[in-house]
Design an enzyme around this catalytic site. Structure first.
Site, short mmCIF file in Angstrom:
data_model
loop_
_atom_site.label_atom_id
_atom_site.label_comp_id
_atom_site.label_asym_id
_atom_site.label_seq_id
_atom_site.Cartn_x
_atom_site.Cartn_y
_atom_site.Cartn_z
N SER A 152 0.84 -1.20 0.00
CA SER A 152 0.00 0.00 0.00
C SER A 152 0.87 1.24 0.00
CB SER A 152 -0.91 0.02 1.24
OG SER A 152 -1.58 1.26 1.35
N TYR A 165 -0.90 -0.41 9.93
CA TYR A 165 -1.10 -0.81 8.54
C TYR A 165 0.12 -0.44 7.68
CZ TYR A 165 -3.53 -1.02 3.99
OH TYR A 165 -3.90 -1.30 2.70
N LYS A 169 2.54 -3.02 5.73
CA LYS A 169 2.61 -3.00 4.27
C LYS A 169 4.01 -2.71 3.76
CE LYS A 169 -1.52 -4.08 2.92
NZ LYS A 169 -1.72 -5.41 2.30
#
Length: 304
Positions: A152, A165, A169
């Site tokens: 991401s 997150y 990622k």
């Protein structure tokens, strides 16, 4: 001949969104597909359900493809091994792993709890390792295999309220590169895609200010299936010379993303003191400092 004819693919988190579209595209390209999804909420909390995965399987079969479902969690070592075993049990082999399963527990950093941190790391980073490691054994034995990992721009560039997150990622990128280096001699490839799409994973983006609302409207124009062609290509033999790379798919655009490399250096034969670093090194390096960008700052133009 379809690009994935005769191949068997595992797609995690394939009960909806990007994962579903990749699973459908791989089936249309000739692959037999293991549709993995635990059927939980966006946060990973609550009771799971086989329904999302069964819906993806039904669509594949309606279009003439072959698929089986699996509801094991990627976030557990033994469970991940069952995902890979399900492919071999159903179809006799495994050729492709798409690590797409994910959850969100967004929280501003100074309020993030250890539970919010661990839950996201477990699914995205540990899950990518567990499933990839399980598949590495048959890949090595057969002398071929392709990993496609979803990363991401939250990790590649940055974003607010997503320390868990983003860390996971960006960790996936390093994992993919390590797999590419370690398994190249066995004919195994590993690449990443940073997808842009309006899906369940992006539906929690705030849309309170005019700026946020404009960003969300741009995302809504980027539908999940736009990411599938790149995933199919990277999984195919046509990508035999593509490994260790990071791509992004944004509507009709495909990007090759940079990887960290030295930008500029400062050298002093006698060595450095903290004072000399402040006086000489930092002024020399400062012009190459990177700003505190977010993904929206770097990808600031409208998708076409």
């Amino acid at each position: 001949m379809p690009m994935l004819e005769g191949k068997v693919a595992i797609v995690t988190g394939a009960g909806g969104g990007i994962g579903r579209e990749i699973a459908l595209a791989m089936a249309l390209a000739g692959a037999k597909v293991v549709v993995n999804d635990i059927g939980a909420s966006l946060t990973g909390l609550g009771e799971g359900s086989a329904t999302p995965g069964e819906q993806t399987k039904a669509i594949i079969e309606q279009r003439g493809g072959q698929a089986v479902t699996n509801t094991d969690s990627v976030a557990d070592w033994e469970s991940a091994r069952r995902i890979v075993a399900s492919a071999i049990d159903a179809f006799g082999r495994v050729d492709i792993v798409v690590n797409n399963a994910g959850i969100l527990r967004d929280q501003i950093f100074h309020k993030m709890t250890p539970e919010e941190w661990r839950a996201v790391i477990d699914v995205h980073l540990n899950g990518s390792f567990y499933v990839s490691r399980a598949a590495a054994e048959p890949f090595r034995a057969q002398g071929s295999g392709a990993f496609v990992h979803m990363t991401s721009t939250s990790g590649l560039v940055g974003n607010f309220g997503q320390a868990n997150y983003a860390a996971a990622k960006l960790g996936v990128v390093a994992l993919s590169k390590s797999i590419a280096l370690d398994m190249q001699r066995f004919g195994v490839r590993s690449n990443c895609i940073a997808p842009f799409a309006w899906s369940r994973m992006t539906s929690s983006i705030p849309a309170e200010t005019p700026e946020q609302q404009a960003r969300v409207e741009k995302l809504k124009r980027m539908t999940p299936e736009k990411n599938a062609p790149l995933a199919v290509f990277l999984a195919s033999d046509a990508a035999a010379d593509v490994t260790g790379q990071v791509f992004a798919a944004r509507n009709n655009e495909i990007f090759l993303m940079s990887q960290p490399r030295p930008l500029r250096s400062a050298h002093r034969g006698e060595g450095w003191t903290p004072e000399l670093i402040a006086e000489h090194a930092m002024p020399a390096l400062r012009a190459q400092f990177l700003p505190l960008d977010r993904s929206a700052d770097v990808f600031s133009w409208d998708p076409v």
